[in-house]
Design an enzyme around this catalytic site. Structure first.
Site, mmCIF file in Angstrom:
data_model
loop_
_atom_site.group_PDB
_atom_site.id
_atom_site.type_symbol
_atom_site.label_atom_id
_atom_site.label_comp_id
_atom_site.label_asym_id
_atom_site.label_seq_id
_atom_site.Cartn_x
_atom_site.Cartn_y
_atom_site.Cartn_z
ATOM 1 N N LYS A 52 20.740 61.502 71.156
ATOM 2 C CA LYS A 52 20.303 61.612 69.565
ATOM 3 C C LYS A 52 18.822 61.207 69.277
ATOM 4 O O LYS A 52 18.203 61.849 68.595
ATOM 5 C CB LYS A 52 21.427 61.102 68.683
ATOM 6 N N GLN A 96 29.103 55.462 66.462
ATOM 7 C CA GLN A 96 29.397 55.921 67.646
ATOM 8 C C GLN A 96 30.980 55.673 68.215
ATOM 9 O O GLN A 96 31.465 54.737 67.971
ATOM 10 C CB GLN A 96 28.611 55.661 68.758
ATOM 11 N N ASP A 119 28.285 62.633 60.245
ATOM 12 C CA ASP A 119 29.457 63.134 61.205
ATOM 13 C C ASP A 119 30.332 63.883 60.821
ATOM 14 O O ASP A 119 31.215 64.506 61.334
ATOM 15 C CB ASP A 119 29.908 61.621 61.981
#
Ligand code: GUN
Length: 293
Positions: A52, A96, A119
């Site tokens: 990322k 994450q 997300d």
């Protein structure tokens, strides 16, 4: 048979994003900034967060990573989430997953400001997506919708079968494909571990989206002649013919299914590259305040 080149499509989108960022910089605007919180040392998560960061650099975004030790308390993590919610420099951030077992994932996701939840995991974003309001859509389903659109795949009135019902892929995918809009309008069936006679269902699919997490689960006898097959799976298996000693395979038995499909995504190079690009697209939207103003 056409191979859907996710890598090329992802690179095209990255170039588009990079040119938008150049314009922002030329106008002395605010450069999009994506942050990631990584708790612990899970190697897959570390790799994912590193890629990322790399992708952010490639398109000219700012990025930062908050590394926290595996024994971080839930309270400490929630404090970091609040810090990023309140920091005007950060346009969007992700926590994450998976998190260490002593931390309640749902509690953490619900602590994220929906306007920064690039997300698309917060219930507000999931709910908005479900009723067709502007929202952040989670990266993999968003990437697949983009792949379908840019590959010119006809979806309206088609039978779409989704294998897998996870909150991150299968379920949002099934909702997006059934939406009342020109890029969807499919008739959707969702299959899962308790589904009976799965082959009877998959073999009627015009579009088969496979996110079941089982290596080479889908074989040619399960697929209709001429179907479009989207493979979300990614598994590392040992290989004596590869220099690295392993190779990547999907949830679909590629060699035999590709002989029957009209279009198919390869593994690697299909859905995978689209996932991170989706996150970049969401971060750009966040920096422009497109969804929540
Ligand atoms: N772990 C695996 N995939 C994802 C993802 O898309 N987002 C986050 N936050 N964690 C993940």
């Amino acid at each position: 048979m056409t191979i859907i080149d996710g890598k090329k499509i992802a690179n095209d989108i990255k170039e588009e994003i990079a040119s938008v960022v150049m314009k922002i910089k030329d106008n002395d605007g605010k450069v999009p900034h994506l942050a990631a919180i990584l708790v612990g040392n899970d190697p897959a998560s570390e790799t994912y967060v590193a890629s990322k960061e790399k992708s952010c650099k490639e398109v000219g975004f700012d990025s930062s990573v908050y590394n926290m030790p595996a024994d971080t308390s839930e309270e400490e993590l929630l404090k970091t989430v609040k810090f990023l919610n309140d920091d005007p420099e950060i346009d969007g951030f992700i926590v994450q997953l998976p998190l260490p077992k002593h931390i309640d994932e749902n509690k953490v996701i619900q602590a994220i400001n929906p306007a920064k939840d690039v997300d698309g995991f917060h219930p507000v974003n999931v709910g908005r997506m479900t009723i067709g309001l502007p929202s952040y859509v989670s990266a993999t389903p968003n990437g697949i919708m983009e792949l379908i659109k840019r590959s010119g795949i006809e979806t309206s009135g088609k039978n779409c079968v989704v294998l897998g019902r996870s909150n991150i892929v299968g379920r949002p995918m099934s909702i997006l494909m059934s939406m009342n809009n020109e890029n969807a309008n499919s008739t959707v069936t969702i299959c899962h571990s308790k589904t009976k006679k799965i082959k009877e269902i998959t073999s009627k699919a015009d579009i088969l989206i496979v996110a079941i997490g089982k290596p080479e689960f889908v074989t040619a006898d399960m697929v209709k002649e001429g179907a479009v097959v989207i493979d979300v799976g990614i598994h590392r298996v040992e290989s004596s013919t590869s220099k690295t000693g392993f190779r990547l395979i999907g949830d679909v038995k590629y060699d035999e299914v590709s002989a029957k499909a009209s279009m198919i995504t390869p593994v690697p190079g299909g859905v995978g590259p689209m996932t991170i690009v989706s996150l970049l697209m969401n971060t750009l939207k966040a920096s422009k305040k497109e969804i929540y103003g």
